[in-house]
Design an enzyme around this catalytic site. Structure first.
Site, short mmCIF file in Angstrom:
data_model
loop_
_atom_site.label_atom_id
_atom_site.label_comp_id
_atom_site.label_asym_id
_atom_site.label_seq_id
_atom_site.Cartn_x
_atom_site.Cartn_y
_atom_site.Cartn_z
N ASP A 297 4.74 0.32 11.97
CA ASP A 297 3.32 -0.24 11.57
C ASP A 297 3.45 -1.77 11.71
O ASP A 297 2.39 -2.35 11.42
CB ASP A 297 3.39 -0.18 9.87
CG ASP A 297 2.83 1.32 9.32
OD1 ASP A 297 2.63 2.29 10.14
OD2 ASP A 297 3.07 1.46 8.21
N ASP B 43 -4.69 8.01 8.97
CA ASP B 43 -5.13 7.11 10.22
C ASP B 43 -5.15 8.12 11.74
O ASP B 43 -4.20 9.15 11.57
CB ASP B 43 -3.70 6.31 10.70
CG ASP B 43 -3.71 4.99 9.43
OD1 ASP B 43 -4.96 4.84 9.28
OD2 ASP B 43 -2.69 4.46 9.30
N LYS C 159 0.92 -0.98 -0.18
CA LYS C 159 -0.04 -0.05 -0.11
C LYS C 159 0.85 1.08 0.06
O LYS C 159 0.61 2.07 -0.70
CB LYS C 159 -0.92 -0.02 1.28
CG LYS C 159 -1.58 1.20 1.46
CD LYS C 159 -2.30 1.30 2.92
CE LYS C 159 -1.62 1.89 4.09
NZ LYS C 159 -1.57 3.27 4.04
N ASN C 160 1.66 1.29 1.11
CA ASN C 160 2.67 2.55 1.01
C ASN C 160 3.49 2.85 -0.18
O ASN C 160 4.43 3.82 -0.19
CB ASN C 160 3.61 2.40 2.44
CG ASN C 160 2.38 2.72 3.48
OD1 ASN C 160 1.23 3.12 3.38
ND2 ASN C 160 2.88 2.43 4.87
C1 UD1 Z 1 4.55 6.79 6.33
C2 UD1 Z 1 3.58 5.56 6.14
C3 UD1 Z 1 3.03 4.96 7.36
C4 UD1 Z 1 4.33 4.53 8.30
C5 UD1 Z 1 5.33 5.89 8.11
C6 UD1 Z 1 6.45 5.50 9.01
C7 UD1 Z 1 2.39 5.84 4.03
C8 UD1 Z 1 1.24 6.39 3.23
N1 UD1 Z 1 2.41 5.97 5.44
O1 UD1 Z 1 3.73 7.63 6.74
O2 UD1 Z 1 2.29 3.92 7.44
O3 UD1 Z 1 3.71 4.30 9.77
O4 UD1 Z 1 5.63 6.27 6.90
O5 UD1 Z 1 7.27 4.58 8.48
O6 UD1 Z 1 3.13 5.77 3.48
N2 UD1 Z 1 7.06 14.11 10.53
C9 UD1 Z 1 7.06 15.74 10.87
N3 UD1 Z 1 7.27 16.65 10.10
C10 UD1 Z 1 7.04 16.16 8.72
C11 UD1 Z 1 6.77 14.77 8.40
C12 UD1 Z 1 6.99 13.82 9.41
O7 UD1 Z 1 7.45 15.83 12.16
O8 UD1 Z 1 7.04 17.26 7.85
C13 UD1 Z 1 7.23 13.36 11.74
C14 UD1 Z 1 5.77 12.49 11.83
O9 UD1 Z 1 4.90 13.04 12.66
C15 UD1 Z 1 6.38 11.26 12.44
C16 UD1 Z 1 7.76 10.99 11.87
O10 UD1 Z 1 8.10 12.18 11.33
O11 UD1 Z 1 6.87 11.24 13.98
C17 UD1 Z 1 7.57 10.05 10.74
O12 UD1 Z 1 6.74 10.53 9.70
P1 UD1 Z 1 6.91 10.01 8.18
O13 UD1 Z 1 8.06 9.09 7.93
O14 UD1 Z 1 6.80 11.14 7.42
O15 UD1 Z 1 5.63 9.13 7.89
P2 UD1 Z 1 4.42 9.18 6.72
O16 UD1 Z 1 5.00 9.52 5.39
O17 UD1 Z 1 3.45 10.17 7.10
#
Ligand code: UD1
Length: 426
Positions: free
Chosen positions: A308, A120, A22-23
């Site tokens: 996850d 989520d 999915k991701n």
């Molecule tokens: C993606 C996955 C999710 C997975 C996560 C971590 C998808 C659709 N979702 O989510 O299933 O759990 O990676 O492997 O692919 N953060 C910030 N600022 C930002 C961006 C992120 O502070 O601009 C923080 C987030 O709050 C979190 C951490 O960074 O604590 C990691 O987030 P990120 O790797 O960006 O996850 P997603 O891409 O949202």
């Protein structure tokens, strides 16, 4: 409101097939916006998030056709020369993954209006790193009336250091940089297998990317990209879910179509816990014949243990022998799951981003509620090792990421059915 009704007791036994992640697929579909023409993505999972991404791409002007190839779904995305640049709230709010249209739209149309995403309920998910990175490339970004409004008449390569290896930020910066003028370097980039997969598809379109799979990506912008054909990387989270389900239920599951190497740490934990892990050419097998031993969990960006997989691990640890410490480093609200599994008799205490799980012999079936995709499958695993009946409400979360989950469970011997509403009353 559909529920999954699980009667506990089965030891899962048999083989399952894993398809594309999915991701990854959501990002590959968004990346198709970068190249006019017919882009084919294979190994497609039939999940509701893909259906929503399809609608979003259609809204942006693409023609999307799904078909099957060797019994596995694939999608062809015909990307027009001129795209619409607005991703509306009613679609974007349903899936977090839709934020990944921002980079490609900016690269192609030089302006993008993308609703702030939903997804989520696993904690605060800021976008500051996405914005800072795109701003370094020359975009101007503001948030107005619930929309991200980004404009970039001229995208120029730049050096970008991420504070944290964010998956989403890495993807948006990467997909904008491939069509920027000059060289972009992303340091502290995420290096999940899904990022590698996206890089490979972009390279297939003609993008120039060095350092794929490392935490430093160097992108030399090109003038245009051409449509490509690409098969999505197998879903390591779904594969890891089956590994943990085999461990918890003292079962024996062969997972076909998975890459065991993408789950090195998770499978090592399964082995530490007493599981017999066999790596196969096309996946792996986990067999377990006794009560699992406890193990500690620390979630980290790849190659660390995936957040996850944390709820599924807690479900196994809830019936393990011993005490486990869980440290959640990515999404603080993920522990909402602990309140639900505690309703089934699990001995779980949380404090900030730590949880302590004291294993019990068995859990006890109860009505519970899925708060996100992974919590949902974690509760189903808990239901399998509980006495009596568990009903997991809000199954739509599970449908976002797992293909025919209850059918696969039944093929492994589980007693699971989907009901239109709870049978517990109320
Ligand atoms: C993606 C996955 C999710 C997975 C996560 C971590 C998808 C659709 N979702 O989510 O299933 O759990 O990676 O492997 O692919 N953060 C910030 N600022 C930002 C961006 C992120 O502070 O601009 C923080 C987030 O709050 C979190 C951490 O960074 O604590 C990691 O987030 P990120 O790797 O960006 O996850 P997603 O891409 O949202």
């Amino acid at each position: 409101m559909q529920v999954l009704r699980v009667t506990g007791g089965a030891r899962l036994h048999g083989a399952v097939d894993v398809v594309g992640a999915k991701n990854s697929v959501l990002k590959l579909m968004a990346a198709a916006l970068l190249a006019p023409g017919d882009n084919r993505i294979g190994n497609l999972p039939a999940i509701s998030d893909v259906a929503i991404m399809r609608q979003l791409l259609e809204r942006l002007g693409c023609t999307v056709t799904e078909s099957a190839h060797d019994a596995v779904d694939q999608v062809t995305i015909r990307t027009p020369a001129q795209l619409n640049h607005e991703a509306p709230y009613e679609l974007v709010r349903k899936i977090r993954g839709s934020i990944c249209v921002l980079g490609p739209l900016l690269a192609r149309t030089r302006r993008a209006k993308v609703a702030l995403p939903g997804g989520d309920a696993i904690g605060s998910r800021p976008l500051d790193m996405h914005f800072a990175g795109l701003e370094r490339l020359g975009a101007e970004i503001r948030v107005e009336h619930g929309y991200i409004v980004a404009e970039a008449p001229d995208l120029r390569g730049a050096s970008i250091w991420l504070d944290f290896p964010s998956v989403g930020a890495t993807e948006n910066i990467l997909t904008a940089a491939v069509l920027a003028k000059g060289t972009t370097v992303i340091d502290n980039a995420a290096r999940e297998p899904e990022i590698v997969d996206l890089c490979r598809m972009l390279v297939g379109m003609g993008a120039q990317i060095d350092g794929i799979g490392s935490s430093t990506l160097e992108i030399n912008g090109v003038d245009g990209l051409t449509a490509t054909s690409h098969d999505a990387v197998p879903d390591r989270i779904v594969a890891g879910t089956w590994a943990l389900a085999a461990l918890a239920t003292r079962g024996d599951i062969t997972v076909r179509g998975a890459v065991a190497h993408h789950l090195d740490i998770a499978l090592d934990k399964v082995a530490q816990s007493g599981g017999d892990v066999e790596v196969l050419a096309d996946g792996f097998r986990v067999a377990m014949d006794r009560r699992p031993k406890s193990f500690d969990v620390v979630t980290l960006p790849y190659p660390g243990l995936a957040t996850d997989l944390q709820p599924q691990a807690i479900a196994a640890l809830a019936v393990a022998d011993g005490t486990a410490m869980i440290t959640e480093n990515l999404f603080e609200a993920r522990f909402m799951f602990c309140d639900e599994i505690a309703r089934m008799g699990a001995d779980v205490r949380t404090d900030g981003h730590h949880a302590v799980v004291r294993g019990r012999e068995r859990l006890s079936g109860a009505p519970v509620r899925a708060t996100d995709i992974r919590a949902g499958v974690g509760l189903v695993i808990a239901g399998l090792v509980a006495d009596g009946i568990t009903e997991v409400a809000e199954v739509h979360h599970i449908d976002r990421g797992y293909v025919r989950f209850e059918e696969q469970l039944r093929s492994l011997g589980a007693d699971v059915e989907r009901l239109e509403s709870t049978s517990f009353g109320g």
